[in-house]
Design an enzyme around this catalytic site. Structure first.
Site, PDB file in Angstrom:
ATOM      1  N   TYR A 164      33.100  10.227 -20.735  1.00 29.47           N
ATOM      2  CA  TYR A 164      33.523   9.997 -22.125  1.00 29.47           C
ATOM      3  C   TYR A 164      32.302   9.822 -23.036  1.00 29.47           C
ATOM      4  O   TYR A 164      32.212  10.433 -24.099  1.00 29.47           O
ATOM      5  CB  TYR A 164      34.399   8.742 -22.163  1.00 29.47           C
ATOM      6  CG  TYR A 164      34.965   8.367 -23.504  1.00 29.47           C
ATOM      7  CD1 TYR A 164      35.937   9.142 -24.130  1.00 29.47           C
ATOM      8  CD2 TYR A 164      34.561   7.192 -24.141  1.00 29.47           C
ATOM      9  CE1 TYR A 164      36.490   8.760 -25.349  1.00 29.47           C
ATOM     10  CE2 TYR A 164      35.109   6.803 -25.344  1.00 29.47           C
ATOM     11  CZ  TYR A 164      36.073   7.591 -25.951  1.00 29.47           C
ATOM     12  OH  TYR A 164      36.614   7.199 -27.155  1.00 29.47           O
ATOM     13  N   LYS A 169      30.962  12.014 -26.110  1.00 26.39           N
ATOM     14  CA  LYS A 169      30.833  11.452 -27.465  1.00 26.39           C
ATOM     15  C   LYS A 169      29.436  11.725 -28.042  1.00 26.39           C
ATOM     16  O   LYS A 169      29.311  12.092 -29.201  1.00 26.39           O
ATOM     17  CB  LYS A 169      31.166   9.957 -27.471  1.00 26.39           C
ATOM     18  CG  LYS A 169      32.660   9.656 -27.311  1.00 26.39           C
ATOM     19  CD  LYS A 169      33.482  10.351 -28.391  1.00 26.39           C
ATOM     20  CE  LYS A 169      34.955  10.023 -28.332  1.00 26.39           C
ATOM     21  NZ  LYS A 169      35.777  10.877 -29.219  1.00 26.39           N
TER      22      LYS A 169
HETATM   23  N1  LIG Z   1      41.712   3.944 -29.811  1.00 28.09           N
HETATM   24  C1  LIG Z   1      40.475   3.475 -29.706  1.00 28.09           C
HETATM   25  O1  LIG Z   1      40.274   2.277 -29.439  1.00 28.09           O
HETATM   26  C2  LIG Z   1      39.303   4.402 -29.943  1.00 28.09           C
HETATM   27  C3  LIG Z   1      38.015   3.846 -29.980  1.00 28.09           C
HETATM   28  C4  LIG Z   1      36.930   4.692 -30.175  1.00 28.09           C
HETATM   29  C5  LIG Z   1      37.123   6.049 -30.381  1.00 28.09           C
HETATM   30  N2  LIG Z   1      38.389   6.575 -30.332  1.00 28.09           N
HETATM   31  C6  LIG Z   1      38.536   8.012 -30.529  1.00 28.09           C
HETATM   32  O2  LIG Z   1      39.526   8.303 -31.495  1.00 28.09           O
HETATM   33  C7  LIG Z   1      40.193   9.530 -31.172  1.00 28.09           C
HETATM   34  C8  LIG Z   1      41.695   9.291 -31.093  1.00 28.09           C
HETATM   35  O3  LIG Z   1      41.932   8.271 -30.158  1.00 28.09           O
HETATM   36  P1  LIG Z   1      43.370   7.616 -29.893  1.00 28.09           P
HETATM   37  O4  LIG Z   1      43.126   6.220 -29.487  1.00 28.09           O
HETATM   38  O5  LIG Z   1      44.308   7.911 -30.994  1.00 28.09           O
HETATM   39  O6  LIG Z   1      43.757   8.435 -28.568  1.00 28.09           O
HETATM   40  P2  LIG Z   1      45.199   8.589 -27.881  1.00 28.09           P
HETATM   41  O7  LIG Z   1      44.957   8.834 -26.440  1.00 28.09           O
HETATM   42  O8  LIG Z   1      46.092   7.468 -28.274  1.00 28.09           O
HETATM   43  O9  LIG Z   1      45.736   9.909 -28.573  1.00 28.09           O
HETATM   44  C9  LIG Z   1      45.199  11.176 -28.314  1.00 28.09           C
HETATM   45  C10 LIG Z   1      46.228  12.204 -28.716  1.00 28.09           C
HETATM   46  O10 LIG Z   1      45.704  13.481 -28.390  1.00 28.09           O
HETATM   47  C11 LIG Z   1      46.749  14.264 -27.845  1.00 28.09           C
HETATM   48  N3  LIG Z   1      46.207  15.304 -26.982  1.00 28.09           N
HETATM   49  C12 LIG Z   1      45.743  15.199 -25.718  1.00 28.09           C
HETATM   50  N4  LIG Z   1      45.369  16.408 -25.270  1.00 28.09           N
HETATM   51  C13 LIG Z   1      45.602  17.288 -26.264  1.00 28.09           C
HETATM   52  C14 LIG Z   1      45.433  18.689 -26.409  1.00 28.09           C
HETATM   53  N5  LIG Z   1      44.940  19.452 -25.407  1.00 28.09           N
HETATM   54  N6  LIG Z   1      45.780  19.259 -27.577  1.00 28.09           N
HETATM   55  C15 LIG Z   1      46.280  18.523 -28.581  1.00 28.09           C
HETATM   56  N7  LIG Z   1      46.474  17.199 -28.519  1.00 28.09           N
HETATM   57  C16 LIG Z   1      46.138  16.595 -27.358  1.00 28.09           C
HETATM   58  C17 LIG Z   1      47.627  13.285 -27.061  1.00 28.09           C
HETATM   59  O11 LIG Z   1      48.931  13.818 -26.914  1.00 28.09           O
HETATM   60  C18 LIG Z   1      47.570  12.052 -27.967  1.00 28.09           C
HETATM   61  O12 LIG Z   1      48.641  12.034 -28.876  1.00 28.09           O
HETATM   62  C19 LIG Z   1      39.543  10.002 -29.864  1.00 28.09           C
HETATM   63  O13 LIG Z   1      38.496  10.885 -30.163  1.00 28.09           O
HETATM   64  C20 LIG Z   1      38.981   8.735 -29.275  1.00 28.09           C
HETATM   65  O14 LIG Z   1      37.910   8.993 -28.414  1.00 28.09           O
HETATM   66  C21 LIG Z   1      39.473   5.770 -30.110  1.00 28.09           C
END
Ligand SMILES: NC(=O)c1ccc[n+]([C@@H]2O[C@H](COP(=O)([O-])OP(=O)(O)OC[C@H]3O[C@@H](n4cnc5c(N)ncnc54)[C@H](O)[C@@H]3O)[C@@H](O)[C@H]2O)c1
Length: 314
Positions: free
Chosen positions: A142, A146
């Site tokens: 991951y 990133k």
């Molecule tokens: N939530 C956190 O705490 C957090 C912290 C730091 C960074 N991020 C980043 O923010 C972004 C969103 O995170 P999140 O927490 O909403 O993630 P999440 O896992 O809740 O949601 C990800 C979404 O992407 C969709 N997805 C997966 N594979 C896919 C594909 N091939 N095509 C289209 N959609 C697809 C899933 O169905 C899901 O709805 C990511 O880049 C994550 O790394 C999140």
């Protein structure tokens, strides 16, 4: 930013981001996309929705050509703990999806946002008050994704003039949509278990400090950064943002102010603990504050109040 296409819109961030953007810019101006269609009756279906697998470059291009957005927000990704279980799949999804999204942004000259993470830091990054620009040698797939993503977004800005912007999110805490397999998920689960069972067993150990932020502040940060005048931004991909540095004991103490009998114990998961230990204890968000006015509103206690109240209502 007036017409926005979002990938991964059904995720923990995407769900709340889509609703907020529709409130500000108009329902019809915000296209939500995700791998699968949500259940009938889902609030997301009150506005435009398309099924889109972000590894399908042709379909992404076709949807953008039809919707004609001016902004692309790329949220689809595999998160830290899940990515570690299937690193090759994670690389292909996280990097392939991002490259496809950047190509669409380049072709249609879209403003572009994608989140990085505190996971972009590694064990030899300074652990406390981690600066914006510092050593980034993560040891997780991951994290590798990133850092590569941050560099790729900067490359598209410098090489092609795409207006790419990003933040390094800490753990995000919310009560609307369950988190998607990150290392900081404990800080969401603990509130749900507190309300439902009065106790929680943490997979992250005592005294393990990580940065966190309430989802409302995360969404506000995205909007503020995207609305910031380009000439104010010395950095782009990606800005440190955070609201608090906490460990499980601090969350428990905050919960006990409302539920004095709340119990916390530990059953540490070595995989997620190792990931947590490779990340900073606390990061420095002063560049985000100086360059585009980042100003989170929630601290641990106000967030706890909001979380407990909302979960009780459910
Ligand atoms: N939530 C956190 O705490 C957090 C912290 C730091 C960074 N991020 C980043 O923010 C972004 C969103 O995170 P999140 O927490 O909403 O993630 P999440 O896992 O809740 O949601 C990800 C979404 O992407 C969709 N997805 C997966 N594979 C896919 C594909 N091939 N095509 C289209 N959609 C697809 C899933 O169905 C899901 O709805 C990511 O880049 C994550 O790394 C999140």
């Amino acid at each position: 930013m007036k017409r926005i296409m979002i990938t991964g819109a059904l995720g923990q961030i995407g769900t709340e981001l889509t609703m907020k953007l529709r409130e500000i810019y108009g329902t019809d101006n915000v296209l939500a996309t995700d791998l699968r269609r949500p259940e009938e009756g889902s609030a997301i279906l009150a506005g435009p929705f398309e099924e889109l697998d972000v590894t399908d470059a042709e379909r992404m291009d076709q949807i953008a050509a039809e919707f004609k957005p001016d902004t692309l927000m790329h949220m689809a990704a595999l998160l830290s703990a899940t990515a570690e279980k299937n690193p090759v799949f994670a690389w292909n999804l996280n990097m392939g999806g991002l490259l496809n999204a950047l190509e669409v942004a380049r072709k249609y000259q879209l403003q572009f946002f994608t989140p990085s993470s505190i996971g972009a830091f590694g064990p030899n990054t300074p652990k406390d008050n981690t600066p914006q620009t510092t050593i980034q040698r993560p040891t997780t797939m991951y994290g590798v994704n990133k850092v590569s993503g941050e560099l790729l977004c900067d490359y598209y800005f410098h090489r092609f003039g795409v207006d790419t912007r990003g933040v390094r999110f800490p753990g995000l805490i919310s009560h609307v949509k369950e988190p998607g397999g990150g290392t900081t998920d404990y800080a969401v689960e603990i509130y749900f278990k507190a309300v439902r069972e009065g106790k929680y067993t943490s997979y992250i150990g005592k005294d393990t400090f990580m940065d966190m932020m309430f989802m409302d502040d995360a969404i506000d940060a995205i909007i503020k950064l995207m609305e910031a005048p380009a000439e104010n931004l010395k950095d782009r991909n990606a800005f440190n943002v955070t609201a608090m540095s906490i460990d499980p004991e601090m969350v428990a103490a905050s919960i006990r102010k409302h539920m004095p009998d709340f119990e916390l114990d530990y059953d540490v998961d070595p995989v997620r603990q190792a990931i947590a230990e490779s990340w900073p204890n606390s990061i420095d968000a002063s560049e985000a504050k100086a360059q585009w006015g980042f100003s989170p509103k929630f601290d641990l206690d106000t967030m706890t109040e909001e979380m407990l109240e909302a979960i009780k209502k459910k």
